[in-house]
Design an enzyme around this catalytic site. Structure first.
Site, PDB file in Angstrom:
ATOM      1  N   GLY A  11      72.596  48.557 120.074  1.00  0.00           N
ATOM      2  CA  GLY A  11      71.266  49.013 119.651  1.00  0.00           C
ATOM      3  C   GLY A  11      70.524  49.702 120.781  1.00  0.00           C
ATOM      4  N   VAL A  23      70.397  55.709 137.555  1.00  0.00           N
ATOM      5  CA  VAL A  23      71.820  55.670 137.950  1.00  0.00           C
ATOM      6  C   VAL A  23      72.224  57.051 138.479  1.00  0.00           C
ATOM      7  CG1 VAL A  23      74.202  55.477 137.082  1.00  0.00           C
ATOM      8  CG2 VAL A  23      72.484  53.774 136.403  1.00  0.00           C
ATOM      9  N   ARG A  72      78.513  51.946 117.993  1.00  0.00           N
ATOM     10  CA  ARG A  72      79.262  50.683 117.912  1.00  0.00           C
ATOM     11  C   ARG A  72      80.714  51.089 117.662  1.00  0.00           C
ATOM     12  NH1 ARG A  72      74.175  48.728 115.514  1.00  0.00           N
ATOM     13  NH2 ARG A  72      73.378  47.276 117.052  1.00  0.00           N
ATOM     14  N   GLY A 102      73.495  45.298 125.028  1.00  0.00           N
ATOM     15  CA  GLY A 102      73.209  43.891 124.763  1.00  0.00           C
ATOM     16  C   GLY A 102      74.437  43.019 124.961  1.00  0.00           C
ATOM     17  N   ASP A 103      74.415  41.819 124.398  1.00  0.00           N
ATOM     18  CA  ASP A 103      75.502  40.871 124.681  1.00  0.00           C
ATOM     19  C   ASP A 103      76.856  41.349 124.161  1.00  0.00           C
ATOM     20  OD1 ASP A 103      74.718  40.469 122.090  1.00  0.00           O
ATOM     21  OD2 ASP A 103      74.906  38.284 122.138  1.00  0.00           O
ATOM     22  N   THR A 126      68.028  45.872 125.346  1.00  0.00           N
ATOM     23  CA  THR A 126      67.843  45.430 123.960  1.00  0.00           C
ATOM     24  C   THR A 126      66.396  44.987 123.792  1.00  0.00           C
ATOM     25  OG1 THR A 126      68.284  43.635 122.381  1.00  0.00           O
ATOM     26  CG2 THR A 126      68.873  43.185 124.652  1.00  0.00           C
ATOM     27  N   ASP A 128      65.497  42.704 121.859  1.00  0.00           N
ATOM     28  CA  ASP A 128      65.463  41.297 121.427  1.00  0.00           C
ATOM     29  C   ASP A 128      65.211  40.294 122.555  1.00  0.00           C
ATOM     30  OD1 ASP A 128      65.885  42.072 118.872  1.00  0.00           O
ATOM     31  OD2 ASP A 128      68.024  41.620 118.821  1.00  0.00           O
ATOM     32  N   ASP A 130      67.251  38.707 124.418  1.00  0.00           N
ATOM     33  CA  ASP A 130      68.045  37.493 124.212  1.00  0.00           C
ATOM     34  C   ASP A 130      69.199  37.323 125.191  1.00  0.00           C
ATOM     35  OD1 ASP A 130      69.400  39.636 123.199  1.00  0.00           O
ATOM     36  OD2 ASP A 130      69.977  38.695 121.320  1.00  0.00           O
ATOM     37  N   ARG A 155      46.328  44.406 109.812  1.00  0.00           N
ATOM     38  CA  ARG A 155      45.198  43.463 109.734  1.00  0.00           C
ATOM     39  C   ARG A 155      43.976  44.110 109.073  1.00  0.00           C
ATOM     40  NH1 ARG A 155      43.662  38.979 111.533  1.00  0.00           N
ATOM     41  NH2 ARG A 155      45.289  38.587 113.028  1.00  0.00           N
ATOM     42  N   ARG A 163      43.597  39.506 101.975  1.00  0.00           N
ATOM     43  CA  ARG A 163      45.012  39.271 101.618  1.00  0.00           C
ATOM     44  C   ARG A 163      45.754  38.455 102.669  1.00  0.00           C
ATOM     45  NH1 ARG A 163      46.681  45.308  99.593  1.00  0.00           N
ATOM     46  NH2 ARG A 163      45.812  45.133  97.504  1.00  0.00           N
ATOM     47  N   ARG A 172      67.155  39.168 115.169  1.00  0.00           N
ATOM     48  CA  ARG A 172      68.191  38.582 114.322  1.00  0.00           C
ATOM     49  C   ARG A 172      68.481  37.151 114.737  1.00  0.00           C
ATOM     50  NH1 ARG A 172      72.966  42.698 114.250  1.00  0.00           N
ATOM     51  NH2 ARG A 172      72.356  42.562 116.418  1.00  0.00           N
ATOM     52  N   GLY A 186      46.978  37.020 116.760  1.00  0.00           N
ATOM     53  CA  GLY A 186      46.281  35.881 116.151  1.00  0.00           C
ATOM     54  C   GLY A 186      46.863  35.489 114.811  1.00  0.00           C
ATOM     55  N   HIS A 254      62.904  49.444 112.207  1.00  0.00           N
ATOM     56  CA  HIS A 254      63.373  50.153 113.402  1.00  0.00           C
ATOM     57  C   HIS A 254      62.283  50.881 114.170  1.00  0.00           C
ATOM     58  CE1 HIS A 254      67.130  49.251 111.374  1.00  0.00           C
ATOM     59  NE2 HIS A 254      67.711  49.415 112.545  1.00  0.00           N
TER      60      HIS A 254
HETATM   61  P1  ADP Z   1      74.790  44.894 121.510  1.00  0.00           P
HETATM   62  O1  ADP Z   1      75.413  45.321 122.777  1.00  0.00           O
HETATM   63  O2  ADP Z   1      73.447  45.522 121.286  1.00  0.00           O
HETATM   64  O3  ADP Z   1      74.795  43.385 121.342  1.00  0.00           O
HETATM   65  P2  ADP Z   1      77.013  45.089 119.560  1.00  0.00           P
HETATM   66  O4  ADP Z   1      77.143  43.612 119.394  1.00  0.00           O
HETATM   67  O5  ADP Z   1      77.027  45.924 118.340  1.00  0.00           O
HETATM   68  O6  ADP Z   1      75.652  45.503 120.311  1.00  0.00           O
HETATM   69  O7  ADP Z   1      78.155  45.564 120.551  1.00  0.00           O
HETATM   70  C1  ADP Z   1      78.269  46.912 120.961  1.00  0.00           C
HETATM   71  C2  ADP Z   1      79.705  47.286 121.148  1.00  0.00           C
HETATM   72  O8  ADP Z   1      80.293  46.475 122.175  1.00  0.00           O
HETATM   73  C3  ADP Z   1      80.610  47.058 119.941  1.00  0.00           C
HETATM   74  O9  ADP Z   1      80.539  48.080 118.989  1.00  0.00           O
HETATM   75  C4  ADP Z   1      81.998  47.019 120.589  1.00  0.00           C
HETATM   76  O10 ADP Z   1      82.443  48.317 120.901  1.00  0.00           O
HETATM   77  C5  ADP Z   1      81.679  46.294 121.914  1.00  0.00           C
HETATM   78  N1  ADP Z   1      81.985  44.871 121.715  1.00  0.00           N
HETATM   79  C6  ADP Z   1      81.222  43.926 121.111  1.00  0.00           C
HETATM   80  N2  ADP Z   1      81.850  42.740 121.050  1.00  0.00           N
HETATM   81  C7  ADP Z   1      83.082  42.934 121.608  1.00  0.00           C
HETATM   82  C8  ADP Z   1      84.228  42.107 121.831  1.00  0.00           C
HETATM   83  N3  ADP Z   1      84.247  40.821 121.469  1.00  0.00           N
HETATM   84  N4  ADP Z   1      85.292  42.663 122.443  1.00  0.00           N
HETATM   85  C9  ADP Z   1      85.294  43.955 122.819  1.00  0.00           C
HETATM   86  N5  ADP Z   1      84.261  44.792 122.631  1.00  0.00           N
HETATM   87  C10 ADP Z   1      83.165  44.304 122.034  1.00  0.00           C
HETATM   88  O1  F6P Z   2      68.412  45.840 118.805  1.00  0.00           O
HETATM   89  C1  F6P Z   2      68.531  44.554 118.250  1.00  0.00           C
HETATM   90  C2  F6P Z   2      68.158  44.595 116.817  1.00  0.00           C
HETATM   91  O2  F6P Z   2      66.937  45.212 116.841  1.00  0.00           O
HETATM   92  C3  F6P Z   2      68.091  43.304 116.020  1.00  0.00           C
HETATM   93  O3  F6P Z   2      66.893  42.594 116.140  1.00  0.00           O
HETATM   94  C4  F6P Z   2      68.361  43.782 114.624  1.00  0.00           C
HETATM   95  O4  F6P Z   2      68.796  42.788 113.775  1.00  0.00           O
HETATM   96  C5  F6P Z   2      69.384  44.833 114.847  1.00  0.00           C
HETATM   97  O5  F6P Z   2      69.080  45.397 116.126  1.00  0.00           O
HETATM   98  C6  F6P Z   2      69.534  45.878 113.823  1.00  0.00           C
HETATM   99  O6  F6P Z   2      70.304  46.908 114.366  1.00  0.00           O
HETATM  100  P1  F6P Z   2      71.104  48.024 113.579  1.00  0.00           P
HETATM  101  O7  F6P Z   2      70.233  48.550 112.513  1.00  0.00           O
HETATM  102  O8  F6P Z   2      71.409  49.038 114.634  1.00  0.00           O
HETATM  103  O9  F6P Z   2      72.325  47.356 113.053  1.00  0.00           O
END
Ligand code: ADP
Ligand code: F6P
Length: 324
Positions: A11, A23, A72, A102-103, A126, A128, A130, A155, A163, A172, A186, A254
């Site tokens: 994302g 960079v 992705r 992200g993760d 990200t 989020d 997280d 608001r 309302r 998520r 608030g 979004h």
């Molecule tokens: P985010 O980085 O925002 O958490 P995703 O979870 O969609 O987003 O991961 C982004 C990309 O990272 C994925 O489309 C994939 O290419 C790679 N990726 C995610 N999980 C794995 C995994 N377990 N092994 C290898 N590549 C991964």
């Molecule tokens: O970037 C994280 C996030 O905003 C989550 O909170 C949300 O669920 C997700 O991305 C939705 O992403 P996409 O529409 O790219 O699948």
């Protein structure tokens, strides 16, 4: 190290451009080559790259999204996909990689680094917030401000029409955006994935506020809140149990992920981008650049992915005090 590559994956988030710019310019400062990978891991597999010079990254620090595009890639999750990516790394004579994402992106980056013994540094991008090891991910601060501004506008209608609004914000798996925007605007109640606020408690809270004379109400709901019900189901449930309430739902979606990055995210992206390049030059690998108490820090990628970043539950308690 003579050539460092950078990519954005998963994302998008505001501030990614600031990190890419940092960079590229840090590589120029140390007189090494910088390669931009287009569309994250997909671009690495397809060998879609471009050279980044100081001037290539002008005029992007104030722009949301990512100038290198994001994607992705299912193929990168496979061993053969990552092998193709590594062949292109070798063909382009790239010596180290900065992954902004992200993760999921870090999980892929870590696997890639371990399989090919290749230096990878992560920058948390990200909204989020997280990831473990950093108090702020890139884009989180901007998203908070965007969501706060949007709910302030909602608001106006809530007050004018007496309302109840249920406003769904992103998150998520994490309640950082909901918790902080909820306190900032608030909100009567804040529903997040980390804390189970039962429907019964929600109804009781609304009954209390009605009898205390409150005429308009906002409830902020994180996408993945613990009730397990969608924001529309929650609205139906409230209207059934409390017919006096005129309920409306607003899903911010979004729009929270876009827009010009805040000053904080631009500065953070700059600090993280510079530190990522300097870390690679120092021979470091498999760490995420973060920030804690205003200081740039580093966390092992494996910990950043697996560790749980804790929300500040004290904010939830304070929100309740504000609503007595
Ligand atoms: P985010 O980085 O925002 O958490 P995703 O979870 O969609 O987003 O991961 C982004 C990309 O990272 C994925 O489309 C994939 O290419 C790679 N990726 C995610 N999980 C794995 C995994 N377990 N092994 C290898 N590549 C991964
Ligand atoms: O970037 C994280 C996030 O905003 C989550 O909170 C949300 O669920 C997700 O991305 C939705 O992403 P996409 O529409 O790219 O699948």
């Amino acid at each position: 190290m003579k050539n460092i590559a950078v990519l954005t994956s998963g994302g998008d988030s505001p501030g990614m451009n600031s990190a890419i710019r940092a960079v590229a310019r840090t590589c120029a400062h140390y007189e090494i080559k910088c390669t931009g990978i287009i569309r994250g891991y997909s671009g690495l597999i397809e060998n879609d790259t471009k050279n980044l010079y100081t001037r290539s990254v002008r005029g992007i620090i104030n722009r949301g999204g990512t100038f290198l595009y994001s994607a992705r890639s299912e193929e990168f999750k496979t061993k053969s996909g990552r092998a193709k990516a590594f062949n292109n790394i070798k063909a382009n004579e790239i010596d180290g990689l900065v992954v902004i994402g992200g993760d999921g992106s870090f999980t892929g980056g870590l696997k890639f680094s371990e399989e090919f013994n290749f230096p990878v540094i992560g920058i948390p991008g990200t909204i989020d917030n997280d990831l473990f090891g950093t108090s702020h991910t890139l884009g989180y601060d901007t998203a908070l401000n965007t969501a706060t501004e949007a709910i302030d506008k909602i608001r106006d209608t809530a007050i004018s029409h007496h309302r109840l609004f249920l406003v769904e914000v992103m998150g998520r798996d994490a309640g950082f955006i909901a918790l902080n925007t909820g306190l900032a605007i608030g909100a009567q109640e804040i529903l997040i994935p980390e804390v189970n606020m039962s429907s019964e408690n929600l109804i009781n809270s609304l009954k209390r506020s009605k009898s205390a004379g409150k005429t308009s109400t906002i409830i902020v709901v994180a996408e993945g809140d613990k009730t397990g019900e969608s924001v529309f189901q929650l609205a139906n449930m409230i209207e059934e149990k409390l017919p006096k309430y005129e309920v409306r739902v607003s899903v911010l979606g979004h729009m929270q992920r876009g827009g010009s990055p805040s000053c904080f995210d631009r500065v953070l992206g700059t600090q993280m981008g510079i530190t990522a390049v300097e870390s690679l030059l120092n021979g470091e690998s498999r760490v995420m650049i973060g920030i804690q108490n205003g200081k740039i820090n580093k966390t092992d990628l494996s910990k950043a992915i697996k560790g749980k970043s804790k929300i500040n539950k004290e904010l939830l308690r304070m929100s309740k005090i504000m609503n007595t």
